[in-house]
Design a protein around this motif. Structure first.
Motif, short mmCIF file in Angstrom:
data_model
loop_
_atom_site.label_atom_id
_atom_site.label_comp_id
_atom_site.label_asym_id
_atom_site.label_seq_id
_atom_site.Cartn_x
_atom_site.Cartn_y
_atom_site.Cartn_z
N TYR A 109 0.88 -1.16 0.00
CA TYR A 109 0.00 0.00 0.00
C TYR A 109 0.93 1.22 0.00
O TYR A 109 1.60 1.49 0.99
CB TYR A 109 -0.87 -0.03 1.27
CG TYR A 109 -2.01 0.97 1.31
CD1 TYR A 109 -3.33 0.54 1.28
CD2 TYR A 109 -1.78 2.34 1.44
CE1 TYR A 109 -4.39 1.43 1.36
CE2 TYR A 109 -2.83 3.24 1.51
CZ TYR A 109 -4.13 2.78 1.47
OH TYR A 109 -5.18 3.66 1.55
N ILE A 110 0.98 1.95 -1.13
CA ILE A 110 1.89 3.10 -1.25
C ILE A 110 1.12 4.40 -0.99
O ILE A 110 0.12 4.66 -1.65
CB ILE A 110 2.53 3.18 -2.66
CG1 ILE A 110 3.28 1.89 -3.00
CG2 ILE A 110 3.47 4.37 -2.75
CD1 ILE A 110 3.85 1.89 -4.41
N ILE A 111 1.62 5.18 -0.06
CA ILE A 111 1.03 6.49 0.20
C ILE A 111 1.67 7.52 -0.74
O ILE A 111 2.90 7.62 -0.82
CB ILE A 111 1.25 6.92 1.67
CG1 ILE A 111 0.68 5.87 2.63
CG2 ILE A 111 0.62 8.29 1.93
CD1 ILE A 111 -0.80 5.63 2.49
N LYS A 112 0.84 8.23 -1.48
CA LYS A 112 1.35 9.26 -2.38
C LYS A 112 1.96 10.42 -1.59
O LYS A 112 1.56 10.65 -0.45
CB LYS A 112 0.20 9.78 -3.27
CG LYS A 112 -0.28 8.77 -4.31
CD LYS A 112 -1.38 9.40 -5.16
CE LYS A 112 -1.82 8.47 -6.28
NZ LYS A 112 -2.88 9.07 -7.11
N PRO A 113 2.89 11.15 -2.19
CA PRO A 113 3.38 11.04 -3.57
C PRO A 113 4.22 9.78 -3.79
O PRO A 113 4.91 9.33 -2.88
CB PRO A 113 4.22 12.30 -3.75
CG PRO A 113 4.70 12.63 -2.36
CD PRO A 113 3.57 12.24 -1.45
#
Length: 228
Positions: A109-113
């Motif tokens: 799960y990648i949190i932006k930016p």
């Protein structure tokens, strides 16, 4: 180690889903240099159609994309597919979304930016999920996918017979000369005889699917592999 990881990525296809054109174009530029094929979509509906058509190895999708979310897309995929790996990107750390995502068997799960560091970390996690299936690097741009019995390079893909796949894995894992006796005992069918002519024909056809000069005959003993 980094080169090995990059080489492994080049055996896979990815579907990247993002509704913001700027972000999608920037990340696409990175992905297309890493993967065998990079497919993009700008919303969940378009993504699901492309998923059905291309059956990618990995889906990277944003969560919030208009009326249908990335979660909706993943739920549709998971109705019939538990194998395709999925990475989610989101500008939000909403607990409800994260809990829903956790139930859908995600790689990351990648949190932006989305920085290059975050992306590469997620892609490394993706490659590790395939480690049990074994992707072997034969030489520069040449990959052996044992789970699919396929050898591929930048231009071609070769399907291996059962004998060829077993022989290649034996050569790689033992990393030594495989004797004629081992070839007969471990590779040849129990109900057939490995005649000299049959072996020569087998090796001749096998070499056509391998990097040039990769398989070396050790006179009177057997075969071994030569790496770059």
């Amino acid at each position: 180690m980094q080169n090995d990881f990059i080489n492994k990525l080049s055996a896979y296809t990815v579907l990247y889903v993002e509704d913001e054109d700027g972000i999608r174009n920037n990340i696409q530029e990175i992905l297309q240099h890493l993967f065998k094929e990079t497919i993009t979509a700008k919303n969940a509906s378009e993504a699901f159609i492309k998923y059905r058509d291309s059956k990618p190895d990995l889906i990277i999708t944003d969560i919030k994309m208009g009326s249908e979310t990335g979660i909706d897309l993943i739920k549709k995929v998971r109705q019939s597919d538990s194998k395709t790996r999925i990475i989610i990107t989101s500008a939000h750390t909403d607990l409800e979304y994260m809990l829903q995502a956790a139930e859908l068997h995600l790689v990351k799960y990648i949190i932006k930016p989305i920085t290059q560091e975050k992306l590469m970390e997620a892609l490394e996690a993706f490659v590790k999920t395939h480690d049990g299936e074994k992707i072997y690097i034969l030489s520069k741009n040449w990959i052996f996918d044992h789970s699919k019995s396929i050898i591929s390079n930048d231009e071609e893909e070769f399907s291996l017979t059962k004998k060829e796949s077993k022989f290649l894995k034996l050569l790689i894992t033992k990393n030594r000369i495989i004797t004629y006796e081992e070839l007969e005992n471990h590779i040849w069918d129990e109900d057939s005889v490995m005649t000299a002519n049959a072996m020569r024909l087998f090796v001749k056809n096998f070499r056509k699917k391998l990097p040039e000069n990769f398989l070396k005959n050790v006179q009177g003993t057997g075969y071994k592999i030569i790496r770059d």
